[in-house]
Design a protein around this motif. Structure first.
Motif, PDB file in Angstrom:
ATOM      1  N   HIS A   1       0.848  -1.202   0.000  1.00 38.88           N
ATOM      2  CA  HIS A   1       0.000   0.000   0.000  1.00 38.88           C
ATOM      3  C   HIS A   1       0.888   1.260   0.000  1.00 38.88           C
ATOM      4  O   HIS A   1       0.715   2.165   0.810  1.00 38.88           O
ATOM      5  CB  HIS A   1      -0.940   0.003   1.208  1.00 38.88           C
ATOM      6  CG  HIS A   1      -1.947   1.122   1.186  1.00 38.88           C
ATOM      7  ND1 HIS A   1      -2.529   1.606   0.036  1.00 38.88           N
ATOM      8  CD2 HIS A   1      -2.480   1.859   2.193  1.00 38.88           C
ATOM      9  CE1 HIS A   1      -3.350   2.578   0.340  1.00 38.88           C
ATOM     10  NE2 HIS A   1      -3.346   2.766   1.633  1.00 38.88           N
TER      11      HIS A   1
ATOM     12  N   LEU B   1       0.959   3.593  -2.113  1.00 38.64           N
ATOM     13  CA  LEU B   1       0.425   4.708  -2.907  1.00 38.64           C
ATOM     14  C   LEU B   1      -1.001   4.990  -2.462  1.00 38.64           C
ATOM     15  O   LEU B   1      -1.700   4.101  -2.013  1.00 38.64           O
ATOM     16  CB  LEU B   1       0.432   4.379  -4.399  1.00 38.64           C
ATOM     17  CG  LEU B   1      -0.476   3.250  -4.892  1.00 38.64           C
ATOM     18  CD1 LEU B   1      -0.860   3.466  -6.347  1.00 38.64           C
ATOM     19  CD2 LEU B   1       0.210   1.905  -4.722  1.00 38.64           C
ATOM     20  N   GLN B   2      -1.379   6.245  -2.546  1.00 41.82           N
ATOM     21  CA  GLN B   2      -2.772   6.608  -2.285  1.00 41.82           C
ATOM     22  C   GLN B   2      -3.357   7.310  -3.503  1.00 41.82           C
ATOM     23  O   GLN B   2      -4.021   6.697  -4.321  1.00 41.82           O
ATOM     24  CB  GLN B   2      -2.877   7.436  -1.002  1.00 41.82           C
ATOM     25  CG  GLN B   2      -2.578   6.569   0.247  1.00 41.82           C
ATOM     26  CD  GLN B   2      -2.739   7.304   1.561  1.00 41.82           C
ATOM     27  OE1 GLN B   2      -3.447   8.273   1.666  1.00 41.82           O
ATOM     28  NE2 GLN B   2      -2.043   6.820   2.594  1.00 41.82           N
TER      29      GLN B   2
ATOM     30  N   ARG C   1      14.950   6.036   3.330  1.00 44.08           N
ATOM     31  CA  ARG C   1      14.431   7.336   3.786  1.00 44.08           C
ATOM     32  C   ARG C   1      15.395   8.465   3.382  1.00 44.08           C
ATOM     33  O   ARG C   1      14.962   9.514   2.920  1.00 44.08           O
ATOM     34  CB  ARG C   1      14.231   7.318   5.306  1.00 44.08           C
ATOM     35  CG  ARG C   1      12.965   6.587   5.745  1.00 44.08           C
ATOM     36  CD  ARG C   1      12.684   6.757   7.234  1.00 44.08           C
ATOM     37  NE  ARG C   1      11.475   6.057   7.647  1.00 44.08           N
ATOM     38  CZ  ARG C   1      10.234   6.564   7.575  1.00 44.08           C
ATOM     39  NH1 ARG C   1      10.052   7.788   7.127  1.00 44.08           N
ATOM     40  NH2 ARG C   1       9.185   5.859   7.962  1.00 44.08           N
TER      41      ARG C   1
ATOM     42  N   LEU D   1       8.690  13.957  -3.016  1.00 40.31           N
ATOM     43  CA  LEU D   1       7.668  14.320  -2.037  1.00 40.31           C
ATOM     44  C   LEU D   1       6.386  13.519  -2.259  1.00 40.31           C
ATOM     45  O   LEU D   1       5.977  13.292  -3.402  1.00 40.31           O
ATOM     46  CB  LEU D   1       7.328  15.809  -2.143  1.00 40.31           C
ATOM     47  CG  LEU D   1       8.429  16.793  -1.741  1.00 40.31           C
ATOM     48  CD1 LEU D   1       7.974  18.225  -2.016  1.00 40.31           C
ATOM     49  CD2 LEU D   1       8.791  16.627  -0.271  1.00 40.31           C
ATOM     50  N   CYS D   2       5.784  13.130  -1.146  1.00 43.34           N
ATOM     51  CA  CYS D   2       4.455  12.534  -1.162  1.00 43.34           C
ATOM     52  C   CYS D   2       3.666  13.213  -0.056  1.00 43.34           C
ATOM     53  O   CYS D   2       4.177  13.392   1.041  1.00 43.34           O
ATOM     54  CB  CYS D   2       4.533  11.028  -0.912  1.00 43.34           C
ATOM     55  SG  CYS D   2       2.909  10.280  -0.618  1.00 43.34           S
ATOM     56  N   ARG D   3       2.438  13.628  -0.338  1.00 43.84           N
ATOM     57  CA  ARG D   3       1.635  14.298   0.694  1.00 43.84           C
ATOM     58  C   ARG D   3       0.613  13.341   1.300  1.00 43.84           C
ATOM     59  O   ARG D   3      -0.015  13.687   2.286  1.00 43.84           O
ATOM     60  CB  ARG D   3       0.928  15.503   0.061  1.00 43.84           C
ATOM     61  CG  ARG D   3       0.347  16.520   1.045  1.00 43.84           C
ATOM     62  CD  ARG D   3       1.358  17.128   2.008  1.00 43.84           C
ATOM     63  NE  ARG D   3       0.960  18.445   2.479  1.00 43.84           N
ATOM     64  CZ  ARG D   3       1.564  19.079   3.487  1.00 43.84           C
ATOM     65  NH1 ARG D   3       2.573  18.497   4.135  1.00 43.84           N
ATOM     66  NH2 ARG D   3       1.177  20.282   3.844  1.00 43.84           N
ATOM     67  N   CYS D   4       0.438  12.151   0.690  1.00 42.22           N
ATOM     68  CA  CYS D   4      -0.622  11.255   1.162  1.00 42.22           C
ATOM     69  C   CYS D   4      -0.151  10.234   2.179  1.00 42.22           C
ATOM     70  O   CYS D   4      -0.815   9.997   3.178  1.00 42.22           O
ATOM     71  CB  CYS D   4      -1.227  10.479  -0.005  1.00 42.22           C
ATOM     72  SG  CYS D   4      -2.121  11.437  -1.225  1.00 42.22           S
ATOM     73  N   THR D   5       0.945   9.559   1.913  1.00 44.09           N
ATOM     74  CA  THR D   5       1.251   8.302   2.608  1.00 44.09           C
ATOM     75  C   THR D   5       2.056   8.466   3.877  1.00 44.09           C
ATOM     76  O   THR D   5       2.186   7.510   4.643  1.00 44.09           O
ATOM     77  CB  THR D   5       2.064   7.361   1.707  1.00 44.09           C
ATOM     78  OG1 THR D   5       3.348   7.977   1.452  1.00 44.09           O
ATOM     79  CG2 THR D   5       1.367   7.084   0.389  1.00 44.09           C
ATOM     80  N   GLY D   6       2.652   9.639   4.095  1.00 42.76           N
ATOM     81  CA  GLY D   6       3.570   9.771   5.225  1.00 42.76           C
ATOM     82  C   GLY D   6       4.831   8.926   5.041  1.00 42.76           C
ATOM     83  O   GLY D   6       5.597   8.762   5.986  1.00 42.76           O
ATOM     84  N   TYR D   7       5.017   8.397   3.832  1.00 47.34           N
ATOM     85  CA  TYR D   7       6.234   7.708   3.391  1.00 47.34           C
ATOM     86  C   TYR D   7       6.413   6.299   3.957  1.00 47.34           C
ATOM     87  O   TYR D   7       7.168   5.500   3.403  1.00 47.34           O
ATOM     88  CB  TYR D   7       7.502   8.534   3.703  1.00 47.34           C
ATOM     89  CG  TYR D   7       7.492   9.912   3.093  1.00 47.34           C
ATOM     90  CD1 TYR D   7       7.777  10.100   1.736  1.00 47.34           C
ATOM     91  CD2 TYR D   7       7.175  11.033   3.842  1.00 47.34           C
ATOM     92  CE1 TYR D   7       7.763  11.363   1.168  1.00 47.34           C
ATOM     93  CE2 TYR D   7       7.155  12.305   3.289  1.00 47.34           C
ATOM     94  CZ  TYR D   7       7.448  12.470   1.955  1.00 47.34           C
ATOM     95  OH  TYR D   7       7.427  13.732   1.402  1.00 47.34           O
ATOM     96  N   GLN D   8       5.763   5.981   5.076  1.00 47.05           N
ATOM     97  CA  GLN D   8       6.087   4.723   5.758  1.00 47.05           C
ATOM     98  C   GLN D   8       5.947   3.522   4.835  1.00 47.05           C
ATOM     99  O   GLN D   8       6.828   2.665   4.773  1.00 47.05           O
ATOM    100  CB  GLN D   8       5.171   4.561   6.986  1.00 47.05           C
ATOM    101  CG  GLN D   8       5.537   3.352   7.850  1.00 47.05           C
ATOM    102  CD  GLN D   8       4.983   3.493   9.270  1.00 47.05           C
ATOM    103  OE1 GLN D   8       4.854   4.600   9.784  1.00 47.05           O
ATOM    104  NE2 GLN D   8       4.661   2.385   9.888  1.00 47.05           N
ATOM    105  N   ASN D   9       4.829   3.471   4.102  1.00 47.43           N
ATOM    106  CA  ASN D   9       4.606   2.326   3.227  1.00 47.43           C
ATOM    107  C   ASN D   9       5.414   2.424   1.930  1.00 47.43           C
ATOM    108  O   ASN D   9       5.696   1.406   1.295  1.00 47.43           O
ATOM    109  CB  ASN D   9       3.114   2.192   2.913  1.00 47.43           C
ATOM    110  CG  ASN D   9       2.329   1.758   4.140  1.00 47.43           C
ATOM    111  OD1 ASN D   9       2.906   1.338   5.141  1.00 47.43           O
ATOM    112  ND2 ASN D   9       1.012   1.865   4.065  1.00 47.43           N
TER     113      ASN D   9
ATOM    114  N   VAL E   1       8.507   3.535   1.901  1.00 51.00           N
ATOM    115  CA  VAL E   1       9.815   3.010   2.334  1.00 51.00           C
ATOM    116  C   VAL E   1       9.767   1.490   2.391  1.00 51.00           C
ATOM    117  O   VAL E   1      10.662   0.803   1.875  1.00 51.00           O
ATOM    118  CB  VAL E   1      10.202   3.621   3.706  1.00 51.00           C
ATOM    119  CG1 VAL E   1      11.459   2.956   4.246  1.00 51.00           C
ATOM    120  CG2 VAL E   1      10.402   5.133   3.581  1.00 51.00           C
TER     121      VAL E   1
END
Lengths: 158, 788
Positions: free
Chosen positions: A96, A98-99, A127, A134-142, A144
Motif C-alpha cells: 500500500h 500509494l494513495q 528514507r 515528495l508525497c503528501r498522502c502516505t507519510g512515506y512509511q509504506n 519506504v
C-alpha cells in the motif's frame, strides 16, 4: 525547433521540439506518456522522475535536446499493459505504497534507482535517498517499506 | 450487516483494486488530457498584497504570438458573473450577520492578496499564454498592507474592504459565558495560555487544474477539473454563476492527485476559466504551477488564541474559556466562516467533562490568501488548544499528563457537551491505555536518561483528540447555518451476468473507495470483489452526491449498503416466483438464495440473469432489471477519537527535533480496510508533524509577500527524519450509520501537533513553544536554558 532522436521505452523516436522544451513536456505532450507528472517548478518533488540510461533523473530539470541519442525509460516502460508488474511496482501494490497515485511513478522510478545503487537497502537508507521525492498522502512509511521489499525482490531475480 | 461467511471483505486489508493504472503510469489526471483544438490559459496575478488597480493595458499582450483572448474582471462582470459566495452564514454576538467582503472571480478595482487573479490570457500554447500574461500591463497604486491578525484588528488599521470596519468579518460566540465566569471565580486553579496555530499550505502534489469546453450549439458546458466534489460544483456553477443550466453542465473529476480539503473549494480561477471557455468557444485548460498553488490554494489554520482552564483542587476541569482570533485571509472562502466556528469551537470540550465552556471567535480579514478547510479544518485548532492547556495545567498542578486526562475523561455515552455536539460513542480510557502500552510510557525515564547520557534532551507528549465526522445530518447542519444538504447517494446496478457497478457521489482522491466500497458490495452479494466497479466523479453518470471531505466516506458506503439491501430484497421477490415458494421462506446468504420450502438454491448471478430475462416472474408486479439507489442522510455525526503518544529527542547543539517514536491508538469505529486506514493515519500524522516542526506559511508583514512560496522555502515533510509509526485501533462501533464506521481521514492531522509540542515542551521543560518548533527556535530556547 529541432529534430532529436532518442530511445524511449525501447523504441526509437524522433521528435520536433523547441530548444527550450523540457524533457517532461516532450514526454507528456509530444509522446503522450503522461505517467511522469509535474508537481513543482523547482525540481523538488520528484513526480517527474524517469531513467536516462538506467539512472534516475528529474525530467523537469533537463532539456529534451539533452536526451538526444540517449535511452529514456518512463514508468510506462516498466511493464506492458496486461503483463505482470515490475517487482518494484508490485511491492508498492503489496505494501500500500500509494494513495492518490500522483507521486507514484516518480517514487517507483527512484525506488528502482535506489535498488540499483544499494542492492538491498535498509529503511534508513531508503528514507535518506527519498530526499528528492515528495508525497503528501502516505507519510512515506509504506513507500519506504515498498522500496525495501521491491529492492529485495529485484536482487532475488535472475 | 449480512456478510458472506466464506470470505468476508469488510474489515480485511484487501489490496487496492485501483492500484494498477497508477503503478503503470496510466492514471488519468486533468492535466494529462489534451482536447482537440486545445487552448491554454495563464493568469495575470497581483504582485501586490493590497493595491488599487488604476488601469489594465492588454494591447501589447493581445498581439503576441498565439494569443486568442484576454479577459479582465470588468469584462466578466459585464457577462453577469456574480461574486464568489461564502456558503455558511454566521451571526455575530450582537445579532448582526457576518460581513462578507466582495470577492470577484477576477479583481475589479482592488487587489487584496499577492497572487489574486487580475486577468486571464488564453493562447494556443501554455508558454504563449504565460509569456503574454507577463506582458499585460497593470497599473497599481499601493495601499497599506495588513497580514497579521493583531495588526489588522489594531486601532487605526486600514480597512481592507469598504464598509467592513476594523476588518472584522464576525465576532461570534458559543457556550455559556456567565456560567463559565462563575466557575472561574470559585476555581482553585486558573491556568492561562496564549498560542498560535500556524498557517499552512495544503500542497496536494497534483496542482489544481481545469479543462473547460463550451458547445454553443447544445449550450452544453463540459468541465474536467481536479475536485473533491464535482457534483456540488455543478450546482454552484449552474445556480450561483449561471455558467450553464444544471442539466447542460457536466463536470468530471477523474483521478485527483490528493485533496486534503484544498480541492473541495469553489475557487475564482476555475470559475474564470469556465466562463472564458464560453467566450472563446473552445476547450481552455489551466494547470496551476506550484508557485500558484502556494499563493492561491486556500490556506489552513492561522489562529491566535487566549485560552484559560479552571480546575478544582484535584485537577478536575471546571470550566474553559477561549478567545480566538482567526485570520480568514483577504476574503471569506466558501467554508471560511464555518471552519473557525462550528468546525472549531464545537470541539473544545475535547474528550473531557468540562461543565462550563465559553468560546469567542473573531474572524479577521488580512491581505493574505483566503483560509479554508485543510485536513481537519477547525478540529486540529481545537485539539491544539485543549491538549496544550491540559498539559500546561498538568505541569502546574504536578499531575502526570496521562493521569490528568484519565481523571477528566467522558465515560458515559451518549454525552452532551456544552457546545452543541452529543458524542455518540467512545471509550477514551481504552485508547489511552492502548497508546501508553504501545509507547512503553512507563519506560520513558530510562530512555530519557539514555538520551541525556548522549547529550540529548528527550521529551514525551500525550494528546487525546476527538472530532466530528460523517457529515452530515442535513437538518442539524442547516440549523447551524449550512446552506446545502450533505447526504450521500449510491446507485447499485447489477448486470445480467451478476457483475456490479456502484455509482456514488463520494469521491476518492487517494482514499481507496474503489476497494472499500467494493468490499461492502462483495460481502452483501457474495460476489468476487473483482466483479464490482466503483464509478465516481462524473456528473453525467452519477445521479447525485455531495463529495468527499471531512472524513465522510462512511456516508456514501452506508448509502451503498442500503442500495445493496434493496437489490437483495428485490432478488428475494424474484426468487420466490422462480422457486414457486412463499417469499417469507427465502433467505440470502453467501451469495445464495435458498428457501425453507425447497431443495433448490439460486445463486446471486442466476437471480440477476432472471431479473433481466424477465420471464419467470410477473412483470406487472415486479419490474424487470436490477438497479437500486439510496440517499443516506445520517441521523447523527460520528465522533472518531484517539490518543497519541510521541517521544522527541532534541539535539541542543543544533536545535533539531527528532521524532523518536510516535504511537497512535485510534477509535474509528468499525474499520473497513485496516491497510487503507493505517495509510490514512500515516499521512495525517505526517502532516501534523509537518505543522508542528517544519511547515509555516509566512507572510512578510511589510509587503504581504509570501516568503515560503515554494518547496525550496516551505518545510514539507520528507521521508527522512520520520520514524515508523506504531498504530493500534481501539474502535467502538458508531451507532450513527449501519456500518458502525466513524471516519479516519483527518484524525492523524488533528491529534499529532499537540502530541509533538507537548513532547517538545517536556524535553525543554518549558511551558510553551510555538509551532513550527524549528531548529532555530529550539536552538535559541536551548541557549536560554543554558543561561538560566
Amino acid at each position: 525547433m529541432g529534430k532529436i532522436s532518442l530511445e524511449v521505452n525501447g523504441e526509437d523516436v524522433e521528435l520536433d521540439v523547441a530548444d527550450n522544451t523540457l524533457l517532461i513536456h516532450a514526454l507528456r505532450d509530444h509522446l503522450r506518456l503522461t505517467g511522469a507528472h509535474m508537481g513543482c517548478d523547482t525540481s523538488q518533488c520528484g513526480a517527474c522522475t524517469v531513467h536516462i540510461e538506467g539512472q534516475a533523473i528529474k525530467s523537469c530539470a533537463m532539456l529534451a535536446v539533452q536526451a538526444e541519442g540517449r535511452s529514456v525509460t518512463t514508468i510506462e516502460g516498466l511493464a506492458d499493459d496486461g503483463e505482470p508488474l515490475h517487482p518494484m511496482q508490485q511491492a508498492f501494490h503489496d505494501n500500500h505504497g500509494l494513495q492518490c497515485g500522483f507521486c507514484t511513478p516518480g517514487m517507483v522510478m527512484i525506488g528502482i534507482d535506489i535498488a540499483r545503487r544499494h542492492n538491498v537497502p535498509d529503511a534508513a537508507t531508503v528514507r535518506h535517498e527519498l530526499e528528492g521525492n515528495l508525497c503528501r498522502c502516505t507519510g512515506y512509511q509504506n513507500i519506504v517499506a515498498a522500496i525495501v521489499e521491491g529492492a529485495a525482490k529485484m536482487e532475488a531475480q535472475p | 450487516m449480512n456478510v458472506a461467511a466464506t470470505a468476508p471483505k469488510f474489515g480485511q486489508s484487501v489490496k487496492r483494486q485501483e492500484d494498477g493504472r497508477f503503478l503503470r503510469g496510466k492514471g488519468k489526471y486533468v492535466d494529462d488530457m489534451i482536447l482537440p483544438g486545445q487552448l491554454y490559459a495563464a493568469f495575470v496575478r497581483s504582485p501586490f498584497a493590497h493595491a488599487k488597480i488604476s488601469g489594465i493595458g492588454t494591447e501589447g499582450a493581445a498581439t503576441m504570438p498565439g494569443v486568442t483572448r484576454i479577459v479582465t474582471g470588468q469584462e466578466l462582470a459585464a457577462t453577469g458573473l456574480p461574486p464568489l459566495p461564502c456558503g455558511w452564514a454566521i451571526t455575530s454576538r450582537d445579532g448582526v450577520p457576518m460581513k462578507v467582503g466582495i470577492r470577484h472571480a477576477l479583481a475589479m478595482d482592488t487587489v487584496r492578496y499577492v497572487g489574486e487573479p487580475v486577468a486571464l490570457v488564453i493562447a494556443e500554447t501554455q508558454n504563449q499564454a504565460r509569456d503574454a500574461a507577463e506582458a499585460v500591463m497593470v497599473d497599481y497604486e499601493d495601499l497599506a498592507v495588513l497580514t497579521d491578525i493583531t495588526d489588522a484588528l489594531g486601532d487605526g488599521a486600514a480597512d481592507i474592504h469598504p464598509d467592513i470596519a476594523g476588518n472584522l468579518a464576525f465576532d461570534w460566540e458559543l457556550g455559556d459565558e456567565s456560567a463559565t465566569e462563575e466557575a472561574f471565580a470559585s476555581a482553585a486553579h486558573c491556568v492561562p495560555l496564549t498560542l498560535r496555530n500556524n498557517r499552512l499550505v495544503p500542497n496536494a502534489i497534483e496542482p489544481r487544474a481545469i479543462n473547460a469546453c463550451w458547445d454553443a450549439a447544445d449550450e452544453q458546458l463540459t468541465i474536467y477539473m481536479t475536485h473533491q466534489n464535482p457534483i456540488g460544483m455543478r450546482m454552484f456553477y449552474a445556480a450561483v454563476f449561471g455558467l450553464a443550466a444544471e442539466h447542460k453542465l457536466r463536470i468530471v473529476s477523474p483521478d485527483v492527485g490528493g485533496g486534503f480539503g484544498s480541492k473541495a473549494h469553489n475557487y475564482p480561477e476555475e470559475v474564470v476559466v469556465a466562463a472564458a471557455a464560453k467566450l472563446v468557444e473552445g476547450p481552455v485548460k489551466w494547470t496551476a504551477d506550484r508557485n500558484e498553488a502556494f499563493l492561491t490554494d486556500a490556506h489552513g489554520r492561522d489562529h491566535l488564541t487566549d485560552v484559560e482552564l479552571a480546575l478544582d483542587e484535584d485537577g478536575r476541569f471546571l470550566a474553559l474559556k477561549v478567545d480566538t482570533k482567526a485570520n480568514v485571509g483577504a476574503y471569506l472562502s466558501g467554508s471560511g466562516s464555518l471552519v473557525p466556528t462550528y468546525m472549531y469551537a464545537t470541539m473544545l470540550s475535547g474528550q473531557y467533562v468540562i461543565p462550563a465552556i465559553h468560546a469567542r471567535v473573531r474572524a479577521v480579514y488580512t491581505n493574505t490568501c483566503p483560509v479554508d478547510a485543510y485536513r481537519g479544518a477547525g478540529r486540529p485548532e481545537a485539539a491544539y488548544v485543549i491538549e496544550r492547556i491540559v498539559n500546561v495545567a498538568a505541569e502546574r498542578l504536578g499531575i502526570d499528563q496521562a493521569e490528568i486526562r484519565r481523571r477528566n475523561f467522558i465515560r458515559d455515552f451518549p454525552y452532551q457537551t456544552p457546545l452543541v455536539y452529543e458524542y455518540d460513542s467512545g471509550d477514551y480510557e481504552k485508547s489511552l491505555d492502548a497508546a501508553l502500552d504501545l509507547a512503553d510510557y512507563n519506560g520513558f525515564a530510562t530512555r530519557k536518561a539514555a538520551s541525556k547520557a548522549k547529550g540529548k534532551l528527550r521529551g514525551i507528549g500525550v494528546s487525546a483528540y476527538v472530532e466530528a465526522c460523517g457529515i452530515g445530518p442535513s437538518g442539524k447542519l442547516a440549523r447551524l447555518g449550512g446552506g446545502a444538504g450533505m447526504w450521500e447517494s449510491a446507485e447499485v446496478r447489477v448486470h445480467p451476468v451478476g457483475t456490479v457497478e456502484v455509482l456514488t457521489g463520494a469521491h476518492s482522491h487517494g482514499q481507496g473507495h474503489a476497494t472499500t466500497f467494493a468490499q461492502v458490495v462483495s460481502d452483501r452479494f457474495g460476489v468476487p470483489i473483482e466483479n464490482v466497479s466503483v464509478i465516481q466523479g462524473d456528473t453525467d453518470r452519477i445521479q447525485a452526491g455531495t463529495g468527499t471531505y471531512g472524513s465522510r466516506a462512511s456516508v456514501g458506503m452506508s448509502a451503498t449498503l442500503r442500495a445493496c439491501d434493496r437489490i437483495v430484497e428485490k432478488g428475494k421477490q424474484i426468487v420466490a416466483h422462480l422457486m414457486q415458494v412463499d417469499y417469507d421462506t427465502i433467505s440470502f446468504e453467501d451469495g445464495i438464495f435458498s428457501s425453507t420450502d425447497s431443495n433448490v438454491t439460486i445463486a446471486f448471478a442466476e437471480m440477476a440473469f432472471a431479473a433481466h430475462a424477465a420471464s419467470g416472474f410477473p412483470t406487472d408486479e415486479i419490474e424487470p432489471g436490477l438497479v437500486a439507489s439510496s440517499f443516506f442522510d445520517p441521523p447523527e455525526f460520528t465522533y472518531p477519537a484517539g490518543v497519541y503518544v510521541c517521544e522527541v529527542e532534541i539535539d541542543p547543539d543544533t536545535g533539531v527535533v527528532n521524532v523518536a517514536s510516535f504511537c497512535a491508538a485510534d477509535d474509528f469505529g468499525n474499520v473497513a480496510n485496516p491497510m487503507i486506514v493505517e495509510g490514512q493515519v500515516h499521512g495525517g500524522v505526517t502532516q501534523g508533524i509537518g505543522q508542528a516542526l517544519w511547515e509555516n506559511a509566512l507572510y512578510d508583514p511589510d509587503t504581504g509577500q509570501l516568503m515560503s512560496a515554494s518547496f525550496m522555502d516551505y518545510g514539507m515533510p520528507r521521508a527522512g527524519g520520520l520514524p515508523d509509526y506504531k498504530l493500534v485501533f481501539s474502535g467502538v462501533p458508531s451507532p450513527s450509520n449501519p456500518l458502525g464506521m466513524k471516519g479516519c481521514g483527518e484524525a492523524g492531522a488533528i491529534g499529532s501537533p499537540p502530541a509533538i509540542i507537548n513532547a517538545v515542551c517536556d524535553a525543554l521543560d518549558v511551558t510553551h513553544v510555538e509551532m513550527p518548533a524549528s531548529p532555530e527556535k529550539i536552538w535559541r530556547l536551548c541557549r536560554e536554558r543554558e543561561t538560566a
